[in-house]
Design an enzyme around this catalytic site. Structure first.
Site, PDB file in Angstrom:
ATOM      1  N   GLY A  11       0.733  -1.317  -0.063  1.00  0.00           N
ATOM      2  CA  GLY A  11       0.163  -0.138   0.176  1.00  0.00           C
ATOM      3  C   GLY A  11       1.022   1.171  -0.007  1.00  0.00           C
ATOM      4  N   GLN A  12       0.382   2.398  -0.189  1.00  0.00           N
ATOM      5  CA  GLN A  12       0.905   3.670  -0.422  1.00  0.00           C
ATOM      6  C   GLN A  12       1.723   4.003   0.814  1.00  0.00           C
ATOM      7  OE1 GLN A  12      -0.911   7.018  -2.812  1.00  0.00           O
ATOM      8  NE2 GLN A  12      -2.990   5.797  -1.978  1.00  0.00           N
ATOM      9  N   ASP A  37      -2.152 -13.757   6.449  1.00  0.00           N
ATOM     10  CA  ASP A  37      -3.663 -13.754   6.009  1.00  0.00           C
ATOM     11  C   ASP A  37      -4.148 -12.928   7.105  1.00  0.00           C
ATOM     12  OD1 ASP A  37      -6.303 -13.793   4.942  1.00  0.00           O
ATOM     13  OD2 ASP A  37      -6.362 -15.931   4.733  1.00  0.00           O
ATOM     14  N   LEU A  38      -4.685 -11.499   6.689  1.00  0.00           N
ATOM     15  CA  LEU A  38      -5.352 -10.993   7.410  1.00  0.00           C
ATOM     16  C   LEU A  38      -6.878 -11.381   7.996  1.00  0.00           C
ATOM     17  CD1 LEU A  38      -4.516  -7.318   6.105  1.00  0.00           C
ATOM     18  CD2 LEU A  38      -3.439  -8.593   8.053  1.00  0.00           C
ATOM     19  N   ALA A  62      -5.391  -2.516   5.140  1.00  0.00           N
ATOM     20  CA  ALA A  62      -6.629  -2.208   5.399  1.00  0.00           C
ATOM     21  C   ALA A  62      -7.480  -2.730   4.227  1.00  0.00           C
ATOM     22  CB  ALA A  62      -6.980  -0.723   5.601  1.00  0.00           C
ATOM     23  N   TYR A  63      -8.584  -2.781   4.418  1.00  0.00           N
ATOM     24  CA  TYR A  63      -9.678  -2.936   3.113  1.00  0.00           C
ATOM     25  C   TYR A  63      -9.915  -1.316   2.904  1.00  0.00           C
ATOM     26  CZ  TYR A  63     -13.592  -5.210   0.529  1.00  0.00           C
ATOM     27  OH  TYR A  63     -14.437  -5.553  -0.446  1.00  0.00           O
ATOM     28  N   TYR A 127     -17.366   1.079   4.904  1.00  0.00           N
ATOM     29  CA  TYR A 127     -15.774   1.242   5.077  1.00  0.00           C
ATOM     30  C   TYR A 127     -15.709   1.958   6.513  1.00  0.00           C
ATOM     31  CZ  TYR A 127     -11.235   3.401   4.620  1.00  0.00           C
ATOM     32  OH  TYR A 127     -10.101   3.736   4.921  1.00  0.00           O
ATOM     33  N   LYS A 131     -13.700   0.630   9.975  1.00  0.00           N
ATOM     34  CA  LYS A 131     -12.644   1.351  10.476  1.00  0.00           C
ATOM     35  C   LYS A 131     -13.141   1.805  11.769  1.00  0.00           C
ATOM     36  CE  LYS A 131      -9.474   2.179   8.760  1.00  0.00           C
ATOM     37  NZ  LYS A 131      -8.039   1.245   8.623  1.00  0.00           N
ATOM     38  N   TRP A 152      -7.724  11.321   2.220  1.00  0.00           N
ATOM     39  CA  TRP A 152      -7.358  11.726   0.749  1.00  0.00           C
ATOM     40  C   TRP A 152      -5.863  11.599   0.344  1.00  0.00           C
ATOM     41  CZ3 TRP A 152     -10.033  16.534  -1.307  1.00  0.00           C
ATOM     42  CH2 TRP A 152     -11.373  16.448  -1.132  1.00  0.00           C
TER      43      TRP A 152
END
Length: 294
Positions: A11-12, A37-38, A62-63, A127, A131, A152
């Protein structure tokens, strides 16, 4: 520098943490979903139990498929709520500091000004709900936790708004971009820096554990964001695409987006002495990175 065990590798934010750890020779183990595996809380706990003494555990996984989450509720909840809670429980057992990333989507977006950490939450979709459940599970399981709510996110890596605008703007003269949602564009590298500062700064007896907002300084609409991307890139393209400012209603999506995602990050700045740059500066930095990479 403390060794870091990180869930997430592609991920970023995860990739920015990897970059910054490499630049400073920080010991870092980054676990991809192929490694752990999460959906398997036993595997999550086992990975933490095997970590070196004195480690800090960072959850950068994260999803994040906001629209898909509306029809994939069980998987989203497993990754965003059950997995972080399991991480926190294992960190409590090992005495490890746990760092976790959350989101502006825990708010409903109706506040006219920037959100503070103590403002009431009211997520508008799956989502955001999962969270928020993840935050509660983490805080309920461990007393040495820092949670960063951010918004963002963009970077040179992966899929994000900045890269999408550059791709679409490269051969279009006009793009329609939503102008009635506001937030704080946040460079992933700034989030990574904040997390690593917290990792090194916190002690066992610290009083700074808890929930924080962390986002780029200043606010913008998606249309403002796009305008600045195109302005920054215009000297390279020799032209500047026009932004047609449209409304959320013009682009319906399965998940509802907050109209206001702005986050006040003063609490983190006061606690840890680090503030993200003004968002326009970070946009210019990432555009230059991408240009340098061709």
């Amino acid at each position: 520098m403390k060794p870091v065990l990180m869930f997430g590798a592609t991920g970023q934010v995860a990739r920015c943490v990897i970059d910054q750890a490499a630049a400073t020779a920080r010991p870092l183990t980054a676990l991809s979903r192929q490694d752990v595996d999460l959906l398997d809380t036993d595997a999550i706990r086992a990975a933490i139990m095997a970590a070196p003494e004195g480690s800090v555990v960072l959850n950068a996984a994260a999803y994040t498929a906001v629209d898909q989450a509306e029809s994939d509720v069980a998987a989203c909840r497993a990754v965003n709520a059950a997995a972080p809670a399991a991480m926190a429980e294992a960190c409590q057992a090992r005495g490890f500091v746990f760092l976790h990333i959350s989101t502006d989507y825990v708010f409903d977006g109706t506040k006219p000004s920037a959100y503070l950490e103590d403002d009431p939450t009211s997520p508008q979709g799956v989502y955001g709900e999962t969270k928020l459940e993840g935050e509660a599970g983490v805080l309920g399981a461990h007393d040495r936790v820092v949670i960063l709510r951010t918004a963002w996110v963009y970077s040179r890596y992966g899929k994000n708004f900045l890269k999408t605008m550059l791709r679409l703007g490269s051969d279009r003269d006009t793009l329609g971009v939503v102008d009635d949602q506001r937030g704080c564009p946040t460079q992933a590298a700034d989030i990574a820096a904040a997390l690593l500062i917290a990792a090194d700064d916190l002690s066992a007896s610290d009083d700074r554990y808890g929930l924080y907002n962390f986002a780029g300084q200043g606010g913008a609409s998606w249309a403002d964001f796009a305008e600045h991307i195109f302005q920054t890139q215009s000297s390279r393209w020799g032209r500047r695409p026009a932004v047609n400012r449209v409304t959320t209603a013009d682009y319906p999506t399965p998940a509802k987006r907050p109209a206001n995602s702005m986050l006040n990050s003063d609490r983190f700045s006061a606690a840890f002495g680090y503030t993200a740059p003004v968002w326009t500066e970070s946009v210019e930095h990432v555009v230059q990175q991408l240009a340098d990479e061709g």
